[in-house]
Write an enzyme that holds these catalytic residues in place. Structure first.
Site, PDB file in Angstrom:
ATOM      1  CG  PHE A 124      -2.010   0.970   1.201  1.00 50.93           C
ATOM      2  CD1 PHE A 124      -3.207   0.661   0.577  1.00 50.93           C
ATOM      3  CD2 PHE A 124      -1.874   2.210   1.792  1.00 50.93           C
ATOM      4  CE1 PHE A 124      -4.257   1.579   0.543  1.00 50.93           C
ATOM      5  CE2 PHE A 124      -2.910   3.135   1.764  1.00 50.93           C
ATOM      6  CZ  PHE A 124      -4.105   2.811   1.133  1.00 50.93           C
ATOM      7  CG  ASP A 196      -0.493  -2.114   6.949  1.00 51.35           C
ATOM      8  OD1 ASP A 196      -1.614  -2.354   7.439  1.00 51.35           O
ATOM      9  OD2 ASP A 196      -0.236  -1.081   6.308  1.00 51.35           O
ATOM     10  CE1 TYR A 221      -9.708   3.313   6.205  1.00 53.04           C
ATOM     11  CE2 TYR A 221      -8.717   4.486   8.036  1.00 53.04           C
ATOM     12  CZ  TYR A 221      -8.635   4.002   6.750  1.00 53.04           C
ATOM     13  OH  TYR A 221      -7.495   4.204   6.036  1.00 53.04           O
ATOM     14  CE  LYS A 222      -8.304   0.262   4.654  1.00 50.86           C
ATOM     15  NZ  LYS A 222      -6.846   0.258   4.513  1.00 50.86           N
ATOM     16  NE  ARG A 370     -10.329  -2.696  -3.178  1.00 56.91           N
ATOM     17  CZ  ARG A 370      -9.825  -2.078  -2.122  1.00 56.91           C
ATOM     18  NH1 ARG A 370      -8.687  -2.514  -1.584  1.00 56.91           N
ATOM     19  NH2 ARG A 370     -10.432  -1.040  -1.584  1.00 56.91           N
TER      20      ARG A 370
HETATM   21  C1  PLP Z   1      -6.105   1.463   4.331  1.00 60.85           C
HETATM   22  C2  PLP Z   1      -4.652   1.209   4.488  1.00 60.85           C
HETATM   23  C3  PLP Z   1      -3.824   2.128   5.136  1.00 60.85           C
HETATM   24  C4  PLP Z   1      -4.376   3.441   5.615  1.00 60.85           C
HETATM   25  O1  PLP Z   1      -3.467   4.211   6.325  1.00 60.85           O
HETATM   26  P1  PLP Z   1      -3.963   5.492   7.128  1.00 60.85           P
HETATM   27  O2  PLP Z   1      -2.721   6.201   7.451  1.00 60.85           O
HETATM   28  O3  PLP Z   1      -4.654   4.972   8.370  1.00 60.85           O
HETATM   29  O4  PLP Z   1      -4.884   6.256   6.254  1.00 60.85           O
HETATM   30  C5  PLP Z   1      -2.497   1.784   5.311  1.00 60.85           C
HETATM   31  N1  PLP Z   1      -1.993   0.614   4.873  1.00 60.85           N
HETATM   32  C6  PLP Z   1      -2.770  -0.297   4.222  1.00 60.85           C
HETATM   33  C7  PLP Z   1      -2.195  -1.598   3.755  1.00 60.85           C
HETATM   34  C8  PLP Z   1      -4.113  -0.008   3.996  1.00 60.85           C
HETATM   35  O5  PLP Z   1      -4.870  -0.881   3.329  1.00 60.85           O
END
Ligand code: PLP
Length: 411
Positions: A124, A196, A221-222, A370
């Site tokens: 990500f 992560d 939030y997921k 997705r």
């Molecule tokens: C959604 C997501 C994030 C989001 O990071 P924020 O800093 O909390 O916005 C980070 N890493 C991954 C792999 C994600 O899917």
């Protein structure tokens, strides 16, 4: 598969009643809980109470009276069992990006004779951006990012690697990495590991302690359903907590914040990973959202998640018109998280047409569609409906209409 068989699957589903704990819009079929979880009813009432009673009426007394000050640790302890962590190792604070900054610095100071942070090219982006920013700040002698293809992770674990930074479930393809094996291989080479869990916490069983993971971050939030911009969490293995040092040394991480001493002295617990004042409204929402998990076990979640995705794939195969959708997720359920990704040249427009028809999926550039499966509130009938709608959009070429081909700021 016919609709009667699908209704029977819902009847036999031990998690089916959990759906009643969510406030889902009628006429919407939600397959995007991997991006933004749905609203638990418990959150609605809690947020209303925190705003009107705790803040409105009790004002500043609430820091003690309603224990606002302990929310980061309380919420962290509620997340811990979902990710296989014993007490005292998880705290809720900030965003994943900010937490990664803290943990990257911590890990790099623990292995100060090495400087490479090894990660994957398709991680990500924010994870990679945070390493790049830190590398600019510290210079390449102290921090440099090395990116490799996923299949080269193992052979890239060399003596110069300080930290292995991996996302357990790939955000595009849903591919699930082997946490136990990769953590072990890294440790064999003296490498610390940061996982992560953005797409794993609440989606599948995670065993941080058992896998002897050093550090982890994850999202509120997921799959944890705490609402947009909900605070994230971080995990630091107990045995690292006395030796580590994190640079965002705000007062909430101080051993005694209300002594107001001029010298920073870090708390000797997981509390040291806090920085500033917690976001009480958002953290209260997460606290309430986590109550939904109290009578659920993660293996049930995993079993249903696999069954939902396998049904989705089975139904896709039954529609001739959907054969242009190319599966980018692994074929075998054991190697996937809780989502399916397909590539298609018109993925964006198809996604927009689905949304108009009440089926919420999402699009990821350049050409990926997705679908996320959230066993707490996705039913087998939802899956059947979603595939039926998708097939009609593709068969009739509805997605080719101009209105589905206008780009948006957030996808
Ligand atoms: C959604 C997501 C994030 C989001 O990071 P924020 O800093 O909390 O916005 C980070 N890493 C991954 C792999 C994600 O899917």
């Amino acid at each position: 598969m016919n609709i009667d068989e699908i209704i029977a699957l819902d009847k036999a589903d031990p998690l089916a009643k959990k759906r009643l704990e969510f406030d889902l819009p009628v006429d919407t079929l939600y397959l995007d809980g991997n991006s933004l979880g749905a609203l638990p009813k418990s959150v609605k009432s809690r947020v209303a109470e925190v705003v009107s009673q705790q803040w409105g009426n009790d004002l500043i007394k609430s820091w003690n009276k309603h224990n606002w000050i302990d929310l980061p640790i309380k919420v962290g302890e509620k997340i811990a069992p979902l990710i296989g962590a014993a007490k005292g190792q998880v705290i809720c604070c900030d965003s994943i990006s900010v937490n990664l900054f803290k943990l990257l610095c911590s890990a790099l100071t623990l292995s100060s004779d090495r400087s490479v942070v090894l990660s994957t090219k398709d991680n990500f982006p924010t994870d990679l951006y945070m390493v790049q920013g830190l590398s600019d700040l510290l210079g390449p002698d102290l921090c440099q990012l090395q990116l490799v293809e996923e299949q080269l992770i193992q052979q890239s674990m060399t003596e110069s690697v300080a930290v292995l930074l991996l996302t357990q479930v790939n955000f595009r393809t849903g591919k699930l990495l082997d946490m136990a094996k990769l953590t072990q291989l890294a440790h064999d080479k003296g490498i610390l590991v940061i996982w992560d869990l953005a797409h794993s916490a609440g989606a599948l069983p995670v065993e941080l302690d058992k896998c002897q993971v050093d550090f982890a971050v994850g999202c509120g939030y997921k799959y944890l359903n705490a609402g947009p911009g909900s605070p994230a969490f971080l995990y630091v293995a107990k045995h690292h907590q006395t030796a580590v040092k994190q640079p965002l040394s705000g007062w909430m991480g101080h051993a005694n914040p209300f002594a107001f001493e001029p010298e920073y002295q870090a708390a000797d617990s997981i509390n040291q990973f806090q920085c500033g004042t917690p976001s009480v409204l958002a953290m209260s929402a997460l606290d309430a959202a986590l109550d939904v998990w109290q009578d659920v076990n993660m293996q049930q979640i995993r079993n249903k998640s696999i069954a939902l995705a396998d049904l989705f794939l089975g139904l896709i195969h039954m529609h001739e018109c959907l054969h242009d959708l190319i599966l980018c997720s692994p074929n075998t359920a054991k190697q996937r998280g809780s989502q399916l990704a397909f590539s298609h040249n018109d993925a964006f427009a198809i996604c927009q047409a689905l949304i108009e028809k009440g089926v919420i999926a999402d699009f990821r550039a350049p050409n990926i569609l997705r679908f996320g499966f959230t066993p707490l509130y996705t039913s087998f009938e939802d899956v059947w409906q979603a595939v039926t709608t998708l097939a009609s959009i593709v068969e009739t070429e509805l997605y080719k209409a101009d209105r589905f081909n206008i780009s948006l700021k957030v996808t």
